[in-house]
Design a protein around this motif. Structure first.
Motif, short mmCIF file in Angstrom:
data_model
loop_
_atom_site.label_atom_id
_atom_site.label_comp_id
_atom_site.label_asym_id
_atom_site.label_seq_id
_atom_site.Cartn_x
_atom_site.Cartn_y
_atom_site.Cartn_z
N GLU A 88 60.79 37.76 -4.30
CA GLU A 88 60.30 36.41 -4.52
C GLU A 88 58.85 36.27 -4.03
OE1 GLU A 88 61.39 34.10 -6.22
OE2 GLU A 88 60.28 32.32 -5.57
N THR A 89 58.60 36.82 -2.83
CA THR A 89 57.25 36.74 -2.26
C THR A 89 56.23 37.41 -3.17
OG1 THR A 89 58.25 36.83 -0.06
CG2 THR A 89 55.88 37.22 -0.20
N SER A 90 56.57 38.60 -3.63
CA SER A 90 55.64 39.32 -4.48
C SER A 90 55.44 38.64 -5.83
CB SER A 90 56.13 40.76 -4.69
OG SER A 90 56.00 41.46 -3.47
N GLU A 112 46.08 40.98 -0.71
CA GLU A 112 46.55 41.86 0.35
C GLU A 112 47.98 42.27 0.01
OE1 GLU A 112 47.69 43.58 2.52
OE2 GLU A 112 46.47 43.65 4.30
N ASP A 113 48.13 43.38 -0.70
CA ASP A 113 49.45 43.78 -1.19
C ASP A 113 49.93 45.05 -0.50
OD1 ASP A 113 47.54 45.40 -2.30
OD2 ASP A 113 48.63 45.69 -4.17
N THR A 114 49.38 45.34 0.66
CA THR A 114 49.81 46.55 1.36
C THR A 114 51.12 46.29 2.10
OG1 THR A 114 48.74 46.04 3.47
CG2 THR A 114 47.39 47.09 1.78
N THR A 115 51.73 47.37 2.57
CA THR A 115 52.98 47.24 3.30
C THR A 115 52.75 47.17 4.80
OG1 THR A 115 53.17 49.64 3.25
CG2 THR A 115 54.37 48.42 1.56
N ASP A 116 51.49 46.97 5.20
CA ASP A 116 51.18 46.89 6.63
C ASP A 116 51.85 45.68 7.26
OD1 ASP A 116 49.59 49.16 6.54
OD2 ASP A 116 47.85 47.99 5.89
N ARG A 117 51.85 45.68 8.58
CA ARG A 117 52.48 44.59 9.32
C ARG A 117 51.65 43.32 9.23
NH1 ARG A 117 54.03 44.28 14.20
NH2 ARG A 117 56.01 43.50 13.50
#
Length: 450
Positions: free
Chosen positions: A358-360, A380-385
């Motif tokens: 949903e977020t994406s 900002e679509d990275t998987t970082d924290r």
RNA sequence: CGGGGCGUGGCGCAGCCUGGUAGCGCACCUGUUUUGGGUACAGGGGGUCGCGUGUUCGAAUCACGCCGCCCCGACCA
């Protein structure tokens, strides 16, 4: 633009060599990378800002009637022998030889070349006035480069050169540039003050430095409070009309750098109006008459049939240096705070949980509708924290951040953060795009000085 | 150009004085963990120790030379 495909090498820690904020942040935010003393590679984020600045400079030059051309970085030495400057210029001029052993140089400035270009074809007063400009890299082999792009050896400059048939006309050209500069810097969100500069041996009062007010500026400036926030020419300003009023409006109050400081005149300023601040020189304009046209025989015939050397002026803006000045003027401890008109992107769209469908989905839709409206988005679509994302976004200094995460979406909301003030507000997902587009456009409009 | 200082993985540093074949933190990779402001634990990859010559059985470490870079000042967009 998706961050996952962008190139943004940020640093968590401060590089030791960077002592001032702008240098530190440009390195940390991955805007530049040093290749040699005072020589930098422009990384994508820094380049975007550089281009924005160039664009504003161009628009205002054209508005004032200047015409763009482009001169080379490498110049033949003979032109400089004509003006006598090949010998006069010190070791800060980079001299090289081509394979034929001919003396060449990497241009530290372009008066000789532009004079050569104009003298070749301009023979009559009827062909004047002309204002020509270019935006080009220059090289000065500074003894001591420092402060990142603020004092590099290689730097990008806008140079305008004016050619007139009489000193009276030359003054008009000068005033056009004066007015153009007021608009140029203000559009970048800078408070700039024109201060009297040292006229040198030529004399006269037609030389000014444009100084950005910034706490960590390199020079002391003294000025009358009335110059702060003064009106500048609007976009309907008539550059062909009488420019004396705007000029005198900006030059009748006291303003000087420490080199030109006049204690007597300063004494006449009422104490409550005295301001002593720090500043960064970002522009310099001057009228130098026939200094080059005379020795280089750049002449026109007047209506009376007399042959006279052209009256010239030159007008510089330190384009690459402006990035440093902008950051010095607008930053906090987390990074720069770009005015929207020069920001590398308008919006940072932060996806807090890429794994959440949903977020994406909400992020992708937002990205699409914002970009369709001409808004520049760094997604900002990275998987970082999350913490890392926030810190990096602040370091990039984009004027607006939109934070989307599962927690907010449950309430049908996302968060909007204004970088300038740090203010955060929740807004409903439904009309988020419309709301944000309006916000960005208003901000841009404000800076456009329409 | 005067004065100071530094070159050891992408970044920040220790080791050098008292030579014995390189280490720490961040970043990176893998796994677990964590999940809204640079998370924690474990495992792992990556370095011609600026370059050259010399001394020595052996040099990041000592000597000489060169190169690069930074800071303060004077100078400059």
């Amino acid at each position: 633009m998706r961050l996952s495909s962008f190139y943004l090498p940020t640093l968590k820690e401060n590089p030791v060599e960077a002592t001032i904020a702008s240098h530190r942040f440009m390195l940390r935010a991955g805007m530049i990378r040093q290749e040699a003393a005072g020589i930098y590679a422009w990384l994508p984020l820094g380049l975007r800002v550089l281009r924005k600045i160039e664009k504003i400079v161009r628009e205002e030059q054209e508005r004032a009637g200047a015409v763009e051309l482009l001169m080379p970085t490498i110049q033949p030495a003979d032109l400089w022998s004509e003006s006598g400057r090949f010998d006069a210029y010190g070791p800060e001029m980079l001299r090289i030889q081509d394979r034929g052993g001919r003396d060449m140089l990497y241009g530290p400035t372009n008066e000789e070349m532009i004079t050569d270009i104009v003298r070749a074809n301009v023979k009559s007063y009827k062909q004047l006035p002309k204002m020509l400009y270019h935006i080009q890299w220059k090289f000065r082999d500074e003894v001591r480069p420092r402060f990142g792009v603020m004092r590099g050896r290689e730097f990008l400059m806008k140079d305008t050169y004016s050619f007139d048939a009489s000193p009276e006309d030359a003054r008009k050209s000068y005033l056009k540039m004066f007015a153009a500069y007021l608009r140029t810097f203000r559009r970048m969100g800078l408070e700039t003050i024109p201060v009297k500069a040292d006229p040198g041996p030529i004399g006269g009062d037609l030389t000014h430095e444009f100084v950005v007010l910034a706490e960590n500026g390199e020079s002391d400036i003294y000025l009358h409070r009335g110059l702060i926030g003064k009106d500048i020419p609007g976009s309907d300003f008539d550059f062909q009309g009488n420019l004396e009023p705007i000029f005198s409006d900006w030059t009748s109050l006291y303003a000087a750098t420490d080199e030109m400081h006049d204690e007597a005149a300063w004494g006449e300023v009422p104490d409550e109006d005295k301001l002593s601040l720090r500043g960064i020189e970002v522009g310099h304009i001057f009228y130098f008459g026939t200094k080059y046209s005379e020795p280089m025989r750049a002449r026109v015939q007047t209506a009376e049939g007399k042959e006279v050397p052209m009256e010239m002026g030159s007008y510089g803006i330190g384009v690459s240096r402006l990035l440093g000045a902008l950051i010095e003027a607008h930053h906090d401890e987390d990074g720069p705070k770009w005015p929207a008109s020069v920001a590398p992107f308008h919006i940072g769209l932060v996806n807090l949980k890429v794994a959440d469908e949903e977020t994406s989905k909400v992020c992708a839709e937002l990205e699409a509708s914002l970009e369709a409206a001409g808004i520049e988005v760094l997604y900002e679509d990275t998987t970082d924290r999350a913490g890392e994302k926030f810190a990096r976004m602040d370091l990039c200094g984009l004027p607006f951040q939109i934070v989307v995460g599962p927690r907010g979406l449950k309430e049908g909301e996302l968060e909007l953060k204004i970088r300038k003030t740090g203010e955060k507000t929740s807004i409903p997902v439904d009309n988020a795009a419309t709301h944000i587009i309006k916000l960005v456009q208003e901000e841009l409009q404000l800076l456009a000085i329409a």
